[in-house]
Enzyme design. Structure first.
Site, PDB file in Angstrom:
ATOM      1  N   HIS A  42       0.809  -1.223   0.000  1.00 22.93           N
ATOM      2  CA  HIS A  42       0.000   0.000   0.000  1.00 22.93           C
ATOM      3  C   HIS A  42       0.843   1.275   0.000  1.00 22.93           C
ATOM      4  CE1 HIS A  42       0.413  -1.605   4.105  1.00 22.93           C
ATOM      5  NE2 HIS A  42       0.745  -0.365   4.413  1.00 22.93           N
ATOM      6  N   GLY A  45       1.411   3.869  -3.150  1.00 20.25           N
ATOM      7  CA  GLY A  45       0.301   4.748  -3.521  1.00 20.25           C
ATOM      8  C   GLY A  45      -0.287   5.528  -2.366  1.00 20.25           C
ATOM      9  N   HIS A  46       0.181   5.299  -1.140  1.00 16.92           N
ATOM     10  CA  HIS A  46      -0.433   5.923   0.049  1.00 16.92           C
ATOM     11  C   HIS A  46       0.628   6.386   1.031  1.00 16.92           C
ATOM     12  CE1 HIS A  46      -3.193   6.278   3.560  1.00 16.92           C
ATOM     13  NE2 HIS A  46      -4.090   6.484   2.620  1.00 16.92           N
ATOM     14  N   PHE A  47       1.323   7.334   0.851  1.00 15.08           N
ATOM     15  CA  PHE A  47       1.450   8.267  -0.263  1.00 15.08           C
ATOM     16  C   PHE A  47       2.901   8.233  -0.693  1.00 15.08           C
ATOM     17  CE2 PHE A  47      -2.078   9.678   2.346  1.00 15.08           C
ATOM     18  CZ  PHE A  47      -3.089   9.808   1.415  1.00 15.08           C
ATOM     19  N   VAL A  52       2.102   6.545   4.637  1.00 15.29           N
ATOM     20  CA  VAL A  52       1.304   6.364   5.848  1.00 15.29           C
ATOM     21  C   VAL A  52       0.498   5.082   5.674  1.00 15.29           C
ATOM     22  CG1 VAL A  52      -0.579   7.314   7.235  1.00 15.29           C
ATOM     23  CG2 VAL A  52       1.100   8.852   6.227  1.00 15.29           C
TER      24      VAL A  52
END
Length: 143
Positions: A42, A45-47, A52
């Protein structure tokens, strides 16, 4: 309890396994750990420039600990034959972000147990600082 033991009790598999080790599972509580690493799927893409861990994934880790508690206390069967389903959330608060490199301590305490439901006080913390706190409600699914 290590990752091999967890694999026999939880139906979750990579990339959705959110517990790395289990410290204890008692009659009304459980404690586990999640090592948050930068290479988790994750984070790109986050971020990208400020990674986070999504709060929903921290909640998922707490839910998996409840599932494990239910299996270990004989309220459901291991794997896909039973389990728990989250059916409600009360007073959930996100207190601090969970970042790569954090060692996330997951704690649950069953505060109310009825025939087919559980109410659970849940806390995810990093170095004794709460990251996520709240009451979660679950339906027990028999196998």
């Amino acid at each position: 309890m290590n990752a091999v033991d967890l694999r026999q009790k939880l139906p979750h598999r990579y990339p959705m396994v959110m517990i790395d080790t289990v410290e204890k599972v008692g009659a009304t509580s459980a404690v586990a750990w999640k090592n948050v690493t930068v290479n988790e799927p994750h984070f790109p893409g986050h971020f990208p420039n400020a990674p986070v861990m999504p709060g929903v994934l921290v909640m998922e880790a707490l839910c998996q600990l409840v599932w494990l508690w239910a299996v270990e206390n004989g309220h459901t069967k291991p794997g896909y034959e039973g389990g728990v389903r989250m059916s409600g959330i009360r007073k959930l608060r996100f207190r601090r972000p969970t970042l790569p490199g954090d060692l996330l301590r997951l704690e649950i305490e069953v505060t109310d147990r009825k025939e087919r439901t559980l109410e659970v006080k849940s806390t995810a913390s990093v170095e004794d600082q709460p990251a996520v706190v709240g009451q979660l409600i679950f339906e027990l699914i028999s196998g």
